[in-house]
Scaffold this motif. Sequence first.
Motif, PDB file in Angstrom:
ATOM      1  N   SER A  24      95.312  -5.421  -8.289  1.00 18.28           N
ATOM      2  CA  SER A  24      95.684  -4.343  -9.222  1.00 18.28           C
ATOM      3  C   SER A  24      97.176  -4.074  -9.180  1.00 18.28           C
ATOM      4  CB  SER A  24      94.898  -3.068  -8.889  1.00 18.28           C
ATOM      5  OG  SER A  24      95.225  -2.601  -7.593  1.00 18.28           O
ATOM      6  N   ASN A  25      97.781  -4.169  -8.006  1.00 16.26           N
ATOM      7  CA  ASN A  25      99.219  -3.929  -7.897  1.00 16.26           C
ATOM      8  C   ASN A  25     100.026  -5.019  -8.577  1.00 16.26           C
ATOM      9  OD1 ASN A  25     100.401  -1.606  -5.941  1.00 16.26           O
ATOM     10  ND2 ASN A  25      98.285  -2.102  -5.395  1.00 16.26           N
ATOM     11  N   ILE A  26      99.561  -6.263  -8.433  1.00 16.43           N
ATOM     12  CA  ILE A  26     100.257  -7.359  -9.110  1.00 16.43           C
ATOM     13  C   ILE A  26     100.148  -7.189 -10.628  1.00 16.43           C
ATOM     14  CG2 ILE A  26     100.150  -9.833  -9.571  1.00 16.43           C
ATOM     15  CD1 ILE A  26      99.473 -10.237  -6.624  1.00 16.43           C
ATOM     16  N   SER A  27      98.964  -6.761 -11.095  1.00 15.19           N
ATOM     17  CA  SER A  27      98.784  -6.530 -12.543  1.00 15.19           C
ATOM     18  C   SER A  27      99.740  -5.437 -13.024  1.00 15.19           C
ATOM     19  CB  SER A  27      97.337  -6.124 -12.831  1.00 15.19           C
ATOM     20  OG  SER A  27      96.458  -7.185 -12.515  1.00 15.19           O
ATOM     21  N   ILE A  45     116.414  -2.453 -13.954  1.00 14.16           N
ATOM     22  CA  ILE A  45     115.474  -2.552 -12.810  1.00 14.16           C
ATOM     23  C   ILE A  45     114.860  -3.950 -12.707  1.00 14.16           C
ATOM     24  CG2 ILE A  45     114.872  -0.105 -12.920  1.00 14.16           C
ATOM     25  CD1 ILE A  45     112.275  -0.964 -14.351  1.00 14.16           C
ATOM     26  N   ARG A  46     115.434  -4.903 -13.404  1.00 13.05           N
ATOM     27  CA  ARG A  46     114.845  -6.239 -13.432  1.00 13.05           C
ATOM     28  C   ARG A  46     114.683  -6.825 -12.034  1.00 13.05           C
ATOM     29  NH1 ARG A  46     116.710 -11.721 -14.401  1.00 13.05           N
ATOM     30  NH2 ARG A  46     115.106 -12.903 -15.500  1.00 13.05           N
ATOM     31  N   ASP A  47     115.670  -6.618 -11.161  1.00 17.52           N
ATOM     32  CA  ASP A  47     115.600  -7.176  -9.810  1.00 17.52           C
ATOM     33  C   ASP A  47     114.572  -6.473  -8.927  1.00 17.52           C
ATOM     34  OD1 ASP A  47     117.502  -9.043 -10.352  1.00 17.52           O
ATOM     35  OD2 ASP A  47     119.176  -7.870  -9.581  1.00 17.52           O
ATOM     36  N   LYS A  48     113.969  -5.415  -9.475  1.00 23.38           N
ATOM     37  CA  LYS A  48     112.977  -4.694  -8.671  1.00 23.38           C
ATOM     38  C   LYS A  48     111.546  -4.941  -9.148  1.00 23.38           C
ATOM     39  CE  LYS A  48     115.995  -0.827  -7.372  1.00 23.38           C
ATOM     40  NZ  LYS A  48     117.228  -1.409  -7.916  1.00 23.38           N
ATOM     41  N   VAL A  49     111.376  -5.611 -10.294  1.00 18.62           N
ATOM     42  CA  VAL A  49     110.025  -5.768 -10.826  1.00 18.62           C
ATOM     43  C   VAL A  49     109.641  -7.220 -11.118  1.00 18.62           C
ATOM     44  CG1 VAL A  49     110.023  -3.454 -11.825  1.00 18.62           C
ATOM     45  CG2 VAL A  49     110.831  -5.392 -13.206  1.00 18.62           C
ATOM     46  N   PRO A  55     108.861  -5.746  -4.040  1.00 17.07           N
ATOM     47  CA  PRO A  55     107.471  -5.294  -4.209  1.00 17.07           C
ATOM     48  C   PRO A  55     106.488  -6.453  -4.375  1.00 17.07           C
ATOM     49  CG  PRO A  55     108.940  -3.900  -5.469  1.00 17.07           C
ATOM     50  CD  PRO A  55     109.765  -5.043  -4.980  1.00 17.07           C
ATOM     51  N   HIS A  56     106.883  -7.448  -5.190  1.00 17.70           N
ATOM     52  CA  HIS A  56     106.029  -8.623  -5.371  1.00 17.70           C
ATOM     53  C   HIS A  56     105.841  -9.363  -4.043  1.00 17.70           C
ATOM     54  CE1 HIS A  56     104.308  -9.904  -9.156  1.00 17.70           C
ATOM     55  NE2 HIS A  56     105.312  -9.318  -9.828  1.00 17.70           N
ATOM     56  N   VAL A  57     106.923  -9.517  -3.272  1.00 20.38           N
ATOM     57  CA  VAL A  57     106.851 -10.225  -1.989  1.00 20.38           C
ATOM     58  C   VAL A  57     105.892  -9.525  -1.038  1.00 20.38           C
ATOM     59  CG1 VAL A  57     108.151 -10.922   0.064  1.00 20.38           C
ATOM     60  CG2 VAL A  57     109.151 -11.226  -2.223  1.00 20.38           C
ATOM     61  N   ARG A  58     106.001  -8.207  -0.946  1.00 18.32           N
ATOM     62  CA  ARG A  58     105.143  -7.453  -0.031  1.00 18.32           C
ATOM     63  C   ARG A  58     103.672  -7.509  -0.456  1.00 18.32           C
ATOM     64  NH1 ARG A  58     108.457  -8.386   2.894  1.00 18.32           N
ATOM     65  NH2 ARG A  58     110.040  -6.997   3.806  1.00 18.32           N
ATOM     66  N   ILE A  59     103.435  -7.441  -1.750  1.00 14.60           N
ATOM     67  CA  ILE A  59     102.059  -7.566  -2.232  1.00 14.60           C
ATOM     68  C   ILE A  59     101.537  -8.970  -1.956  1.00 14.60           C
ATOM     69  CG2 ILE A  59     100.600  -7.578  -4.280  1.00 14.60           C
ATOM     70  CD1 ILE A  59     101.358  -4.820  -3.319  1.00 14.60           C
ATOM     71  N   GLY A  60     102.433  -9.964  -2.092  1.00  8.92           N
ATOM     72  CA  GLY A  60     102.037 -11.338  -1.758  1.00  8.92           C
ATOM     73  C   GLY A  60     101.688 -11.487  -0.287  1.00  8.92           C
TER      74      GLY A  60
END
Length: 709
Positions: A24-27, A45-49, A55-60
């Motif tokens: 859900s977080n990746i979505s 904010i492109r470098d943050k999303v 955030p993507h790395v941590r969810i990964g």
Amino acid sequence: MAYVYLHEEDLQAFIDSLKSFTSSNISELDSISRANTERDDPADIRDKVEWWALPHVRIGDLSLTADELQVRLNQAVEMNSNGITPMDGDLISYYLPDGVEDTPANVMIYNGEAVTNGAKDAEALQQASGSPDGVSEDGRTVEQVLDDMARYQDVPAYGDAVVATFGGVDYYLDFVLNLQWHYNSVDKEGVLHVDRDGLDQAVDVLGRVLASATNSESTPEGYDSWSDAMYESVTVKGHRGRMSALNALLAADDAVYDTNTLVDLADRFEDLSFDGAAASSTPDSLQGWYDDDYGVRYDEGKALRGYSMDPLYGVTMAMGNNPEAAFKYLNPDGQMSNGQWVPGEQSKKRWELLTGREWDSEVGLDGFTAAMAGNSAMRGSDNADTAAAATWTVARSMEFAVDQVPFASYTEAMKENLSVVVANTAEEGVNIATSGSTMGLGLYSDDDSKTDDDVKSLYTTLVYRLIDNENAAATITSAFTSAAMADYPNITTPGQLEDKYEKVGNVYGYLNAIGSERLTDLKKASTAEKKAASDAKGTMVSVFTTVVGAGIAGPGAKLAWSVGTTVTKPIMVDQLAPDDLPDVDGPVTPESTRRALQAQAYAEAVNQGLITDPEAFSPEYLQDSSGQPYSWYSTDPDGTTTFNLDNPPTSEQKDGVHDWANAIGPEHDPEAAVRHANRGINTGIGEGRSLIEGDSEEGEDRAITINKS
């Protein structure tokens, strides 16, 4: 070995929840990224999303954790469903060897993949041994398959898969019997040649594989336990030659069989008759016209040529690798009474049976003494009852070894096994070396006619019988020297220095005198026997000085152990690294050893701050004859001097330290640390030797008598 326990339902629920959360977080992040791109990144904010953002790395990372947990759970479920790993209530488990990192890859290697590889290797080994060209379908020779098997030989899942693929214990033992022909050859004259070393290596691998199988939670199909399967396999009529194969597998080096398997098997095997036949007399098939046990015109199938048929040989050998099994078998019942262990009737009867039966005349007592060694390690148990029971059996073991076994019957394996028993009584041994008694060991506790001198003589006789074996000498010396130094972990006064080195000197004097006596008694022996005893005496001195120096110089710590712990195996000198047991510099004589011990004592006095006059470390006292400073000392910025001797010290270092000690004299040693050290060493060595040699030149007034027959 280690099992990691998991709750299947709870962990699966957690994994599912974690996967749902990450999904859900990746979505959400993808949705934000698309919206942001469509609007040309209005908030920068492109470098943050984007996918590379934190955030993507941590969810990964969380997603990867879920996958790794799933691998572990899947492996535990697979192993549990196959009955290979244990359960604890609702918890299931997977296996990992000690010291192996818990990673998904390792979990798969030692669980599911181990089962697959075990089945594959078992098939390949049968194919290679049975094919005309000696190669399996996957291109491996017998030796190559065995080499691959050795990588996983201690993994329970692997062992269980191997034995199961063979078809169970019966077929596994039959394979070992047939495998001997792979290592036999016949020359042009028709003479049979056996590659015993090659066969022994193969048996060692297959023995450890079988041992690992017994440590799984699985049992052979059709049986309630591994001991049931083994017992039935070797006692079924027509196949009793299998006993030789099972013994070979049980006696495999470092094979650790399941405790209950060994105890149950030994309990049943002790009821089987045996006539003491030597292992070397075992043929490759058991056939004949008449046998007291097998009957008329008997055919008991193939046997493993040259391996023992003694029912208790293999199982007691295996107990040498499993102290708990040795303890449980040798101490089946008993209780504490008035602070002493009182054996039960079953223990007494078992001991009478074991000490009165006919053992294989060549290797049988190798097995019995291996079990004795295993039991002796239990003296270090935290449970007082266990330690007391083990001590009772240790005393009976020593009495049996001296009073019931002629010295001529001792094998080298027996000597090494019994050295473990002696090493695990090191505190009592040091008491004897310091003119004390074996109080607490309980030797001759049931014989009121025996005196304390009889006890000391029995103990010393056992040491005498072992000390011409290099490994035994190293084991005993290391244990005694460690025990002697245990009361002096930190020397703070010259008086303590003297006490320490007097006790250490006692040990050296006692053991060296025993070794010298043994060498003297071997004057008429073969050259090989005399060399072995001489090598053992040299090793004893090397171990002694190395253990003493471990607290000063560092190297050699592997040869020392703390009092309160126990040893389970003898020191194998040829397997030690050079740094663990450095060669003694120069000839090994009592005087050179005394000088080494003095040099170590002087160094300890310096390093512990017992030489209080700074003038003692004037450069004029710390230089060689050519005026060059000694390389073995250093001075810290605060002016503190340290002696950094090799372990053991070299001849040059011994000479230099003695020159320094003579040069500073009493004038610069106000606390007389050097004099205290010398007095302790000289007194200790003299007292230790006098116990064996007597107080006069003729050896009269000996406190201890050695039984040499």
